[in-house]
Design a protein around this motif. Structure first.
Motif, PDB file in Angstrom:
ATOM      1  N   VAL A 127       0.851  -1.245  -0.072  1.00 16.79           N
ATOM      2  CA  VAL A 127      -0.433   0.120  -0.157  1.00 16.79           C
ATOM      3  C   VAL A 127       1.049   1.439  -0.049  1.00 16.79           C
ATOM      4  CG1 VAL A 127      -1.640   1.176   1.440  1.00 16.79           C
ATOM      5  CG2 VAL A 127      -2.182  -1.014   1.380  1.00 16.79           C
ATOM      6  N   THR A 128       0.691   2.271  -0.851  1.00 20.95           N
ATOM      7  CA  THR A 128       1.628   3.681  -0.943  1.00 20.95           C
ATOM      8  C   THR A 128       1.752   3.815   0.329  1.00 20.95           C
ATOM      9  OG1 THR A 128      -0.037   4.409  -2.055  1.00 20.95           O
ATOM     10  CG2 THR A 128       1.580   3.457  -3.441  1.00 20.95           C
ATOM     11  N   ALA A 129       2.485   4.853   0.719  1.00 18.87           N
ATOM     12  CA  ALA A 129       2.832   5.863   1.781  1.00 18.87           C
ATOM     13  C   ALA A 129       1.323   6.475   1.762  1.00 18.87           C
ATOM     14  CB  ALA A 129       3.785   6.425   2.222  1.00 18.87           C
ATOM     15  N   PRO A 130       1.206   7.593   1.175  1.00 16.39           N
ATOM     16  CA  PRO A 130       0.156   8.152   1.149  1.00 16.39           C
ATOM     17  C   PRO A 130      -1.437   7.528   1.811  1.00 16.39           C
ATOM     18  CG  PRO A 130       1.347   9.090  -0.814  1.00 16.39           C
ATOM     19  CD  PRO A 130       1.928   7.185  -0.109  1.00 16.39           C
ATOM     20  N   VAL A 131      -1.404   6.353   1.342  1.00 20.48           N
ATOM     21  CA  VAL A 131      -2.774   5.936   1.377  1.00 20.48           C
ATOM     22  C   VAL A 131      -2.465   5.124   2.227  1.00 20.48           C
ATOM     23  CG1 VAL A 131      -4.282   3.838   0.554  1.00 20.48           C
ATOM     24  CG2 VAL A 131      -3.361   5.374  -0.984  1.00 20.48           C
ATOM     25  N   ALA A 132      -1.784   4.416   2.868  1.00 19.19           N
ATOM     26  CA  ALA A 132      -2.017   3.884   4.218  1.00 19.19           C
ATOM     27  C   ALA A 132      -1.992   4.880   5.239  1.00 19.19           C
ATOM     28  CB  ALA A 132      -0.335   3.121   4.817  1.00 19.19           C
ATOM     29  N   ILE A 133      -1.169   6.330   5.362  1.00 18.04           N
ATOM     30  CA  ILE A 133      -1.593   7.768   6.359  1.00 18.04           C
ATOM     31  C   ILE A 133      -2.835   7.573   6.039  1.00 18.04           C
ATOM     32  CG2 ILE A 133      -1.061   9.881   6.890  1.00 18.04           C
ATOM     33  CD1 ILE A 133       1.824   9.413   5.863  1.00 18.04           C
ATOM     34  N   ALA A 134      -3.419   7.950   5.159  1.00 18.65           N
ATOM     35  CA  ALA A 134      -4.631   8.368   5.071  1.00 18.65           C
ATOM     36  C   ALA A 134      -5.936   7.403   5.434  1.00 18.65           C
ATOM     37  CB  ALA A 134      -5.436   8.969   3.654  1.00 18.65           C
ATOM     38  N   THR A 135      -5.143   6.022   5.292  1.00 16.38           N
ATOM     39  CA  THR A 135      -6.618   5.431   5.996  1.00 16.38           C
ATOM     40  C   THR A 135      -5.880   5.060   7.800  1.00 16.38           C
ATOM     41  OG1 THR A 135      -5.870   3.967   4.381  1.00 16.38           O
ATOM     42  CG2 THR A 135      -6.617   2.465   5.964  1.00 16.38           C
ATOM     43  N   LEU A 136      -5.201   5.115   7.716  1.00 16.51           N
ATOM     44  CA  LEU A 136      -5.273   4.988   9.506  1.00 16.51           C
ATOM     45  C   LEU A 136      -5.680   6.309   9.949  1.00 16.51           C
ATOM     46  CD1 LEU A 136      -0.779   3.511  10.021  1.00 16.51           C
ATOM     47  CD2 LEU A 136      -3.537   2.647  10.156  1.00 16.51           C
ATOM     48  N   SER A 137      -5.185   7.082   9.674  1.00 14.88           N
ATOM     49  CA  SER A 137      -6.050   9.287  10.029  1.00 14.88           C
ATOM     50  C   SER A 137      -7.225   8.885   9.549  1.00 14.88           C
ATOM     51  CB  SER A 137      -5.410  10.081   9.011  1.00 14.88           C
ATOM     52  OG  SER A 137      -4.404  10.394   8.708  1.00 14.88           O
ATOM     53  N   LEU A 138      -8.384   7.933   8.502  1.00 13.39           N
ATOM     54  CA  LEU A 138      -9.567   8.163   8.619  1.00 13.39           C
ATOM     55  C   LEU A 138     -10.324   6.880   9.980  1.00 13.39           C
ATOM     56  CD1 LEU A 138     -12.625   8.112   7.017  1.00 13.39           C
ATOM     57  CD2 LEU A 138     -11.368   6.454   5.556  1.00 13.39           C
ATOM     58  N   GLU A 139      -9.228   6.059  10.450  1.00 13.48           N
ATOM     59  CA  GLU A 139      -9.100   5.221  11.179  1.00 13.48           C
ATOM     60  C   GLU A 139      -9.690   5.802  12.832  1.00 13.48           C
ATOM     61  OE1 GLU A 139      -8.395   0.514  12.512  1.00 13.48           O
ATOM     62  OE2 GLU A 139      -6.453   1.762  12.221  1.00 13.48           O
ATOM     63  N   ALA A 140      -8.293   6.316  12.730  1.00 14.80           N
ATOM     64  CA  ALA A 140      -8.416   7.231  13.957  1.00 14.80           C
ATOM     65  C   ALA A 140      -9.933   7.630  14.119  1.00 14.80           C
ATOM     66  CB  ALA A 140      -7.422   8.030  14.261  1.00 14.80           C
ATOM     67  N   ALA A 141      -9.752   9.235  13.110  1.00 14.56           N
ATOM     68  CA  ALA A 141     -11.043   9.532  12.933  1.00 14.56           C
ATOM     69  C   ALA A 141     -12.407   9.432  13.333  1.00 14.56           C
ATOM     70  CB  ALA A 141     -10.844  10.277  11.607  1.00 14.56           C
ATOM     71  N   ILE A 142     -12.696   7.937  12.932  1.00 17.29           N
ATOM     72  CA  ILE A 142     -13.940   7.378  13.422  1.00 17.29           C
ATOM     73  C   ILE A 142     -14.303   6.385  14.469  1.00 17.29           C
ATOM     74  CG2 ILE A 142     -15.371   6.191  12.597  1.00 17.29           C
ATOM     75  CD1 ILE A 142     -14.346   5.878   9.932  1.00 17.29           C
ATOM     76  N   THR A 143     -13.035   5.676  15.284  1.00 15.05           N
ATOM     77  CA  THR A 143     -12.759   5.267  16.319  1.00 15.05           C
ATOM     78  C   THR A 143     -12.624   5.998  17.813  1.00 15.05           C
ATOM     79  OG1 THR A 143     -11.326   3.362  14.860  1.00 15.05           O
ATOM     80  CG2 THR A 143     -11.454   3.259  17.348  1.00 15.05           C
ATOM     81  N   TYR A 144     -11.986   6.676  17.598  1.00 20.69           N
ATOM     82  CA  TYR A 144     -11.589   8.023  18.651  1.00 20.69           C
ATOM     83  C   TYR A 144     -13.400   8.932  19.615  1.00 20.69           C
ATOM     84  CZ  TYR A 144      -6.998   5.953  18.394  1.00 20.69           C
ATOM     85  OH  TYR A 144      -5.996   5.986  18.723  1.00 20.69           O
ATOM     86  N   PRO A 145     -13.680   9.541  18.291  1.00 15.65           N
ATOM     87  CA  PRO A 145     -14.740   9.728  19.178  1.00 15.65           C
ATOM     88  C   PRO A 145     -15.222   8.752  19.424  1.00 15.65           C
ATOM     89  CG  PRO A 145     -13.781  11.162  16.828  1.00 15.65           C
ATOM     90  CD  PRO A 145     -13.224   9.724  17.264  1.00 15.65           C
ATOM     91  N   LEU A 146     -15.606   7.938  18.570  1.00 17.22           N
ATOM     92  CA  LEU A 146     -16.755   6.087  19.518  1.00 17.22           C
ATOM     93  C   LEU A 146     -16.689   6.648  21.146  1.00 17.22           C
ATOM     94  CD1 LEU A 146     -17.693   4.529  16.264  1.00 17.22           C
ATOM     95  CD2 LEU A 146     -19.076   5.624  17.214  1.00 17.22           C
ATOM     96  N   VAL A 147     -14.944   5.753  20.646  1.00 14.38           N
ATOM     97  CA  VAL A 147     -14.017   5.788  22.043  1.00 14.38           C
ATOM     98  C   VAL A 147     -14.537   6.955  23.558  1.00 14.38           C
ATOM     99  CG1 VAL A 147     -11.841   5.073  22.999  1.00 14.38           C
ATOM    100  CG2 VAL A 147     -12.881   4.196  21.777  1.00 14.38           C
ATOM    101  N   ALA A 148     -14.878   7.831  23.045  1.00 14.53           N
ATOM    102  CA  ALA A 148     -14.447   8.959  23.446  1.00 14.53           C
ATOM    103  C   ALA A 148     -15.979   9.290  23.726  1.00 14.53           C
ATOM    104  CB  ALA A 148     -14.688  10.484  23.201  1.00 14.53           C
ATOM    105  N   LEU A 149     -16.679   8.425  23.384  1.00 10.19           N
ATOM    106  CA  LEU A 149     -18.806   8.737  23.755  1.00 10.19           C
ATOM    107  C   LEU A 149     -18.658   7.519  24.682  1.00 10.19           C
ATOM    108  CD1 LEU A 149     -20.556  10.066  20.251  1.00 10.19           C
ATOM    109  CD2 LEU A 149     -20.202  11.128  22.535  1.00 10.19           C
ATOM    110  N   PHE A 150     -17.990   6.573  23.916  1.00  7.23           N
ATOM    111  CA  PHE A 150     -19.075   5.173  24.983  1.00  7.23           C
ATOM    112  C   PHE A 150     -17.802   5.499  26.565  1.00  7.23           C
ATOM    113  CE2 PHE A 150     -17.450   0.958  27.159  1.00  7.23           C
ATOM    114  CZ  PHE A 150     -18.599   0.577  26.996  1.00  7.23           C
TER     115      PHE A 150
END
Length: 192
Positions: A64-87
């Motif tokens: 996976v190209t580095a920019p896509v890997a960074i975008a993927t991990l950023s997207l994962e964090a942007a979705i996961t951490y607000p849910l963790v904070a709400l819970f």
């Protein structure tokens, strides 16, 4: 054990969907392996910092190209951490009153004699953070936009790619090429 495996499988499917949305594909087994290594690295490093690094290295190793890997991990964090904070907020509202009733006497006793040191430590940390912010602000304001982009590339190389090389995540030709580019951009000469 079953819940742990179900969690890894769900996250493997999720990372595959993010990658597919960004135009790259990996196998389910590879996504599962990436998440398992990420969990292992997160468990071994302070503040779970190594988890994202291991996932990044795993994605790059999976071609996976580095920019896509960074975008993927950023997207994962942007979705996961607000849910963790709400819970976490729900848990705090649900259980914090009982916890505070039991923990308050011990906390008050510990802080009663040490409050000057706690406040002094907090002020030192605040002053250090403000000084670092002020210094970095001056460095970025003096740069042209192309130079500012180079700073972010250097940051990614120094804090993600170069440490991953030391941990032997990069062993193939494509990954070595990324590592070589990082060495050229940052001037870090690390033997392979």
């Amino acid at each position: 054990m079953f819940l742990f495996l179900a969690d890894l499988l769900a996250r493997a499917l999720r990372i595959r969907w993010y990658l597919a949305g960004l135009g790259q594909r990996i196998s389910l087994a590879e996504a599962f392996r990436i998440n398992a290594w990420g969990d292992a690295a997160a468990g071994l490093t302070p503040m779970r910092f190594g988890g994202e690094l291991a996932k990044f290295a795993g994605l790059v190793r999976a071609r996976v190209t580095a920019p896509v890997a960074i975008a993927t991990l950023s997207l994962e964090a942007a979705i996961t951490y607000p849910l963790v904070a709400l819970f976490g907020g729900w848990l705090a509202i649900r259980f914090a009153p009982d916890w505070w009733r039991e923990a308050r006497p011990a906390i008050e006793q510990a802080l009663s004699s040490r409050w000057p040191a706690v406040i002094a430590g907090g002020l030192v940390l605040l002053a250090g953070g403000l000084a670092a912010w002020w210094w970095q602000r001056g460095r970025f304001e003096r740069r042209e936009p192309a130079q500012a982009r180079t700073v972010w590339i250097e940051f990614i190389c120094v804090f993600m790619v170069v440490p991953a090389q030391h941990l032997c995540f990069f062993n193939d030709t494509a990954s070595s090429e990324i590592y070589t580019q990082c060495k050229v951009r940052t001037g870090i000469g690390v033997s392979q």
